[in-house]
Design a protein around this motif. Structure first.
Motif, PDB file in Angstrom:
ATOM      1  N   SER A  30      38.699  42.985  49.967  1.00  0.00           N
ATOM      2  CA  SER A  30      37.463  42.432  49.403  1.00  0.00           C
ATOM      3  C   SER A  30      37.565  40.916  49.230  1.00  0.00           C
ATOM      4  O   SER A  30      36.600  40.185  49.500  1.00  0.00           O
ATOM      5  N   ARG A  31      38.710  40.463  48.812  1.00  0.00           N
ATOM      6  CA  ARG A  31      38.911  39.018  48.641  1.00  0.00           C
ATOM      7  C   ARG A  31      38.770  38.300  49.984  1.00  0.00           C
ATOM      8  O   ARG A  31      38.069  37.289  50.083  1.00  0.00           O
ATOM      9  N   GLU A  32      39.422  38.816  51.008  1.00  0.00           N
ATOM     10  CA  GLU A  32      39.334  38.206  52.336  1.00  0.00           C
ATOM     11  C   GLU A  32      37.891  38.221  52.846  1.00  0.00           C
ATOM     12  O   GLU A  32      37.421  37.238  53.426  1.00  0.00           O
ATOM     13  N   PHE A  33      37.189  39.300  52.605  1.00  0.00           N
ATOM     14  CA  PHE A  33      35.794  39.417  53.017  1.00  0.00           C
ATOM     15  C   PHE A  33      34.939  38.354  52.332  1.00  0.00           C
ATOM     16  O   PHE A  33      34.169  37.633  52.982  1.00  0.00           O
ATOM     17  N   LEU A  34      35.081  38.239  51.020  1.00  0.00           N
ATOM     18  CA  LEU A  34      34.262  37.282  50.269  1.00  0.00           C
ATOM     19  C   LEU A  34      34.628  35.830  50.575  1.00  0.00           C
ATOM     20  O   LEU A  34      33.792  34.943  50.435  1.00  0.00           O
ATOM     21  N   GLU A  35      35.849  35.610  50.979  1.00  0.00           N
ATOM     22  CA  GLU A  35      36.280  34.247  51.315  1.00  0.00           C
ATOM     23  C   GLU A  35      35.828  33.822  52.710  1.00  0.00           C
ATOM     24  O   GLU A  35      35.799  32.639  53.012  1.00  0.00           O
ATOM     25  N   GLN A  47      28.538  35.404  44.333  1.00  0.00           N
ATOM     26  CA  GLN A  47      29.666  35.676  45.221  1.00  0.00           C
ATOM     27  C   GLN A  47      30.947  35.066  44.650  1.00  0.00           C
ATOM     28  O   GLN A  47      31.987  35.702  44.654  1.00  0.00           O
ATOM     29  N   SER A  48      30.840  33.866  44.136  1.00  0.00           N
ATOM     30  CA  SER A  48      31.995  33.194  43.534  1.00  0.00           C
ATOM     31  C   SER A  48      32.488  33.946  42.295  1.00  0.00           C
ATOM     32  O   SER A  48      33.700  34.079  42.082  1.00  0.00           O
ATOM     33  N   ASP A  49      31.551  34.435  41.492  1.00  0.00           N
ATOM     34  CA  ASP A  49      31.932  35.202  40.297  1.00  0.00           C
ATOM     35  C   ASP A  49      32.658  36.486  40.673  1.00  0.00           C
ATOM     36  O   ASP A  49      33.675  36.837  40.060  1.00  0.00           O
ATOM     37  N   LEU A  50      32.150  37.194  41.686  1.00  0.00           N
ATOM     38  CA  LEU A  50      32.797  38.419  42.138  1.00  0.00           C
ATOM     39  C   LEU A  50      34.190  38.112  42.668  1.00  0.00           C
ATOM     40  O   LEU A  50      35.158  38.803  42.344  1.00  0.00           O
ATOM     41  N   LEU A  51      34.301  37.064  43.452  1.00  0.00           N
ATOM     42  CA  LEU A  51      35.609  36.655  43.974  1.00  0.00           C
ATOM     43  C   LEU A  51      36.565  36.319  42.835  1.00  0.00           C
ATOM     44  O   LEU A  51      37.736  36.707  42.860  1.00  0.00           O
ATOM     45  N   GLY A  52      36.074  35.640  41.823  1.00  0.00           N
ATOM     46  CA  GLY A  52      36.910  35.304  40.663  1.00  0.00           C
ATOM     47  C   GLY A  52      37.391  36.539  39.926  1.00  0.00           C
ATOM     48  O   GLY A  52      38.555  36.610  39.498  1.00  0.00           O
ATOM     49  N   ILE A  54      37.834  39.455  41.272  1.00  0.00           N
ATOM     50  CA  ILE A  54      38.835  40.099  42.143  1.00  0.00           C
ATOM     51  C   ILE A  54      40.182  39.396  41.990  1.00  0.00           C
ATOM     52  O   ILE A  54      41.219  40.051  41.859  1.00  0.00           O
ATOM     53  N   LYS A  55      40.176  38.082  41.985  1.00  0.00           N
ATOM     54  CA  LYS A  55      41.426  37.327  41.827  1.00  0.00           C
ATOM     55  C   LYS A  55      42.083  37.658  40.490  1.00  0.00           C
ATOM     56  O   LYS A  55      43.304  37.837  40.417  1.00  0.00           O
ATOM     57  N   GLN A  56      41.290  37.743  39.427  1.00  0.00           N
ATOM     58  CA  GLN A  56      41.824  38.092  38.110  1.00  0.00           C
ATOM     59  C   GLN A  56      42.417  39.500  38.121  1.00  0.00           C
ATOM     60  O   GLN A  56      43.509  39.729  37.598  1.00  0.00           O
ATOM     61  N   ALA A  57      41.703  40.433  38.734  1.00  0.00           N
ATOM     62  CA  ALA A  57      42.201  41.810  38.821  1.00  0.00           C
ATOM     63  C   ALA A  57      43.493  41.870  39.624  1.00  0.00           C
ATOM     64  O   ALA A  57      44.411  42.622  39.274  1.00  0.00           O
ATOM     65  N   GLN A  58      43.594  41.065  40.687  1.00  0.00           N
ATOM     66  CA  GLN A  58      44.832  41.032  41.477  1.00  0.00           C
ATOM     67  C   GLN A  58      45.998  40.533  40.636  1.00  0.00           C
ATOM     68  O   GLN A  58      47.103  41.058  40.745  1.00  0.00           O
ATOM     69  N   VAL A  89      36.290  47.851  42.305  1.00  0.00           N
ATOM     70  CA  VAL A  89      36.410  48.351  43.677  1.00  0.00           C
ATOM     71  C   VAL A  89      35.088  48.980  44.120  1.00  0.00           C
ATOM     72  O   VAL A  89      34.614  48.727  45.233  1.00  0.00           O
ATOM     73  N   LYS A  90      34.470  49.759  43.253  1.00  0.00           N
ATOM     74  CA  LYS A  90      33.170  50.358  43.593  1.00  0.00           C
ATOM     75  C   LYS A  90      32.122  49.274  43.840  1.00  0.00           C
ATOM     76  O   LYS A  90      31.314  49.395  44.767  1.00  0.00           O
ATOM     77  N   GLU A  91      32.145  48.218  43.050  1.00  0.00           N
ATOM     78  CA  GLU A  91      31.205  47.114  43.252  1.00  0.00           C
ATOM     79  C   GLU A  91      31.448  46.443  44.606  1.00  0.00           C
ATOM     80  O   GLU A  91      30.505  46.132  45.338  1.00  0.00           O
ATOM     81  N   CYS A  92      32.703  46.257  44.955  1.00  0.00           N
ATOM     82  CA  CYS A  92      33.051  45.656  46.247  1.00  0.00           C
ATOM     83  C   CYS A  92      32.594  46.543  47.401  1.00  0.00           C
ATOM     84  O   CYS A  92      32.092  46.045  48.414  1.00  0.00           O
ATOM     85  N   TRP A  93      32.764  47.853  47.257  1.00  0.00           N
ATOM     86  CA  TRP A  93      32.295  48.775  48.297  1.00  0.00           C
ATOM     87  C   TRP A  93      30.790  48.656  48.469  1.00  0.00           C
ATOM     88  O   TRP A  93      30.291  48.652  49.594  1.00  0.00           O
TER      89      TRP A  93
END
Length: 106
Positions: A30-35, A47-52, A54-58, A89-93
């Motif tokens: 998901s991170r690679e996709f959003l980037e 999009q930036s918030d979702l990416l952020g 994901i980074k925090q969750a990682q 993950v469900k949100e990313c899907w």
């Protein structure tokens, strides 16, 4: 004496280890996709918030995996930690499905 209500290390290793790997896979994907994609149905800020998130969750996931490995699989992870990862993950899907749907419609 061990509390019989607590899962044993074999069960934790069998269930939790693959679950953590799944989270890692989906967060990385998901991170690679959003980037690499600009999503027309999301603002740049969304999009930036979702990416952020994901980074925090990682980061949280990496810490949990290190703790799990350092204890030889003797420690579990609270559901209060796992559930937000699951929802993310469900949100990313959902985002990926919407993106693919737009690709096939266009």
């Amino acid at each position: 004496m061990r509390d019989s209500n607590l899962p044993g290390p074999d069960l934790l290793k069998t269930v939790l280890e693959p679950l953590l790997e799944d989270f890692q896979y989906w967060f990385t994907r998901s991170r690679e996709f959003l980037e690499t994609e600009q999503l027309s149905f999301m603002s740049q800020q969304e999009q930036s918030d979702l990416l952020g998130r994901i980074k925090q969750a990682q980061e949280e996931l990496n810490t949990a995996k290190m703790l799990f490995a350092a204890t030889g699989g003797q420690v579990g992870i609270d559901m209060a930690t796992l559930m937000p990862w699951h929802h993310l993950v469900k949100e990313c899907w959902s985002v990926a499905i919407r993106f693919r749907s737009q690709q096939t419609d266009g």
